[in-house]
Structures are given as C-alpha cells and as structure tokens.
Design an enzyme around this catalytic site. Structure first.
Site, PDB file in Angstrom:
ATOM      1  N   ARG A 126     -16.780  -0.832  34.994  1.00 40.98           N
ATOM      2  CA  ARG A 126     -16.313   0.185  34.037  1.00 40.98           C
ATOM      3  C   ARG A 126     -14.877  -0.044  33.552  1.00 40.98           C
ATOM      4  NH1 ARG A 126     -19.173   2.956  37.719  1.00 40.98           N
ATOM      5  NH2 ARG A 126     -21.221   3.602  36.992  1.00 40.98           N
ATOM      6  N   HIS A 155     -10.981 -11.509   3.017  1.00 38.45           N
ATOM      7  CA  HIS A 155     -12.054 -11.692   3.992  1.00 38.45           C
ATOM      8  C   HIS A 155     -13.456 -11.428   3.443  1.00 38.45           C
ATOM      9  CE1 HIS A 155      -8.861 -12.271   6.825  1.00 38.45           C
ATOM     10  NE2 HIS A 155      -9.690 -12.381   7.843  1.00 38.45           N
ATOM     11  N   HIS A 203     -15.882 -14.278   4.358  1.00 40.93           N
ATOM     12  CA  HIS A 203     -17.123 -14.131   5.129  1.00 40.93           C
ATOM     13  C   HIS A 203     -18.302 -14.694   4.338  1.00 40.93           C
ATOM     14  CE1 HIS A 203     -15.045 -10.644   7.440  1.00 40.93           C
ATOM     15  NE2 HIS A 203     -14.820 -11.818   8.024  1.00 40.93           N
TER      16      HIS A 203
END
Ligand SMILES: NC(=O)c1ccc[n+]([C@@H]2O[C@H](COP(=O)([O-])OP(=O)(O)OC[C@H]3O[C@@H](n4cnc5c(N)ncnc54)[C@H](O)[C@@H]3O)[C@@H](O)[C@H]2O)c1
Ligand SMILES: [Zn+2]
Length: 366
Positions: free
Chosen positions: A129, A257, A261
């Site tokens: 965790r 971007h 991309h």
C-alpha cells in the site's frame, strides 16, 4: 555547486537536488547532496535500488554509499527500454521485494531514465500500500520532465501509461555527470522538453537557452545545472496548481504533444524518439498558430531556429496530415471527444484551442 528546487505540494512537497559528481567519484562516502537526500527518508534501514541495466554502475555506487552508512541494500537490475514498463516486470519486482523481505519502512530508489522512474515509482506506490521512494534520474528527459509531477505507471500492450498512480517521491537527486554517457539523440531529445517550458511559460528562459546553446551542445555542467533547475521549477509551478490533472492547467505541458503522439503512433513507435517527435510537433503547432493569426511568424521562426541549433528535427513533410489527423482522434488527451490544441499566442504563453479542422491543418502546413 549544487542547487535545490522545492516542489510545493503541501504535505507531499519534496526537494530536487541538482549537483555534479554525486555518483561518479570513487569515494563511498556520500556527498553532501546525497546525505541531504538520505536525511529526507530517515530512519532508513533498508533500500531497494531498482536500476536500468545501462546505469548499473551508478546504482552500485549509490548502493555502496548507502551500505557504508549501515543501510541494508537490495539491488535489482531491469532491462533497458520501454518494454520494461510491463505487468511482467512489475510482477517480477513485487516478488523480488517480497524475497528481499521489504516492509513498509523500506525505501525504493529508482536509478535510470523515465522508464525506471515510472516503473519503480509504481512499484513503490503499489507494494504494501505504498513505500517511500527516491528518484535518481539519469536521462535528461527524466531529469527535466518525468521525475517532476508524481505520475508513475506501466503500459498495457494496447495502451501506453494506462495503469498507474500519482505517487510523489520523497526527494529527487540529479547528478549532471550522468549525462556524459547518454547517447546524443537521447540527450537532444530531452532538450526538446526544455525548449517547451520556455515556449509555454517563460520568454526570458527562451532567450537564455539561445545564449547557452553552444554550451549545451558541449554538455557543460554549469549550463546543464541551470537549465535542469529552471525546467524543474517550470514544471513544478504547473504541477503545483494541478497535481492530479483535474483543473486543465497541466494541459499546457502538452504543447507539441498532440502532434507528437500522432507522429509517434503513425511513424511506428521507436523510429523517432519522443523528444524528436515533440520538436516536430512544436514546429507544427507553431505554424498552425501563425496560420490562425494567433502569433507572428518571427516568433515561430526563432523557436524553430533554437530547436535546429539543439540538433532537433522540425520538418514534418514526411508525414501524411490525414493520417496524423486520424491518429489524433484517439489520443487519450481528447477530452469528452473534443480535440484541443495547445497553441502559442506569443513566446512564453500558450492557450488551448478547440474546433480545429483537418482543413485548418492542411492550410497551415501544406
Ligand atoms: N511520469 C511522467 O511524468 C513522464 C513524463 C515524460 C515521460 N515519461 C515516461 O518516460 C519514459 C521515457 O523516458 P526516457 O527518455 O528517460 O527513456 P529511458 O528510460 O528508456 O532512457 C532512454 C535510454 O537511455 C538509457 N540511459 C538512461 N540514462 C543513461 C545514462 N546516464 N547513460 C547512458 N544511457 C542512459 C536507457 O537505458 C535507455 O536506453 C517513457 O516511458 C515515458 O512514458 C513519464
Ligand atoms: Zn513529452
């Protein structure tokens, strides 16, 4: 000389220490910078050092320095490359940590580029965790971008960075000497993100980059410390106001971007490095903004000249606009189906523009 940039995120705030010679000397005595970082994670009894195979000697130097301080160290070597951001590698690391008797007090050290930062950061976020972790970025991209902001994660075959968590490190320690061995294309690729910060938020920094360009080509230590520290400051300022990408402010970091991309997706991943695609993407976004009357040609010409001087590509003519357009429609940053472009209004300022058509792109870029 070292410099520290504080990332302000209330109780999750942390320092980024930028120095030289931290991991390159033969001495196992930790430098002042490393000691300051160790202090941030005290009491430190057990360190889990996760290293990119390429920079294993750096990881060993770190391990030796920690051991000399009486800290138990476990070291794991991860194959270089994007493919290591996988569920297979994650599973291997979780089991390795179990075998090494890691507990909630163990601290993960991520030594490598963005791949290791994202992978080891997510390992730290998810094991027991959540373990504390320290980033030791060794690529320029990791120093100026991926180590700031707390995004960690891995890829699925069909989607990049789709599994992950926001998990801030306790500290980041950057040794600019690491960049001496970074391959040239990787190095210049990192500089594309540096230019991005100037374009989106800091005109004075753009001027400074022009002044420092020659020194940056030589990987001059002082110039590197200055631009890395300033880039971290820029990204930290954006992240501070939008830690979990909810207000939309963080979107300005996506300048270039949307194009990048699409270029990466259509050119085939791996052909162009991310920063190279971002550089071409910024040139395209700039031209689109000129065509829409948002900015003058001169500003975009100077952006492009700086990119070229830093050995980055700016020519998009080999890409088919219609093909890029199709790829853009499936970009995960398309909010509620509305494709937005981050476009410059002047050097040092951008805004998000929706409603751009393929026709607008063709007019601007043909
Ligand atoms: N978390 C974020 O906010 C964030 C932001 C941007 C990118 N990323 C992620 O970062 C990754 C890209 O990072 P990257 O460009 O650092 O890639 P990388 O980690 O693959 O490193 C690039 C190459 O350089 C090598 N290398 C690293 N340091 C070196 C050194 N000092 N000397 C010699 N070789 C060295 C690596 O082995 C690798 O081959 C992607 O997975 C991307 O999704 C994350
Ligand atoms: Zn990027």
């Amino acid at each position: 000389m070292s410099e520290t940039v504080q990332v302000e995120l209330s109780e999750r705030s942390y320092p980024i220490v930028i120095d030289a010679g931290v991991f390159s000397g033969s001495s196992i005595a930790p430098s002042t910078s490393l000691r300051a970082v160790i202090q941030r994670v005290e009491p430190l009894k057990h360190a889990l050092v996760i290293s990119d195979h390429q920079v294993l000697s750096t990881a060993r130097t770190l391990a030796n320095a920690l051991e000399a301080n009486g800290i138990r160290v476990s070291l794991c070597d991860v194959p270089s490359g994007e493919r290591s951001k996988s569920i297979v590698e994650l599973d291997r690391l979780w089991n390795w940590m179990l075998d090494e008797k890691a507990d909630r007090k163990s601290v993960v050290f991520a030594v490598g580029g963005g791949v290791i930062g994202d992978l080891a950061g997510f390992v730290a976020a998810s094991f027991a965790r959540g373990l504390r972790f320290v980033q030791v970025p060794t690529s320029l991209l990791a120093m100026v971008d991926s180590s700031v902001g707390g995004k960690t994660g891995i890829n699925l075959e069909k989607a990049k960075n789709i599994i992950g968590a926001f998990w801030q490190p306790q500290a980041v320690i950057i040794d600019t000497d690491q960049l001496a061995t970074l391959p040239a294309r990787e190095y210049f690729s990192g500089l594309a993100e540096v230019v991005k910060y100037g374009m989106i938020m800091d005109a004075a920094f753009m001027n400074r980059l022009e002044v420092l360009a020659d020194k940056l080509l030589d990987r001059d230590a002082d110039a590197l410390r200055e631009i890395i520290a300033h880039s971290c400051r820029c990204k930290a300022a954006v992240v501070k106001d939008d830690e979990r990408e909810t207000t939309g402010l963080r979107a300005i970091l996506n300048y270039g971007h949307t194009f990048a991309h699409a270029i990466e997706a259509t050119a085939g991943y791996g052909k162009l490095l991310h920063g190279e695609a971002v550089s071409i993407g910024m040139a395209m976004a700039g031209q689109l903004a000129v065509s829409l009357g948002m900015i003058d040609q001169q500003s975009i010409t100077s952006q492009n000249n700086l990119l070229s001087e830093l050995q980055l590509p700016i020519d998009h003519s080999q890409f088919d606009l219609a093909e890029l357009w199709t790829a853009m429609q499936s970009d995960k940053k398309v909010e509620l189906g509305r494709l937005g472009f981050i476009l410059p209004t002047r050097i040092g300022e951008v805004k998000r523009v929706e409603g751009i058509s393929l026709n607008d792109l063709s007019t601007a870029l043909r």
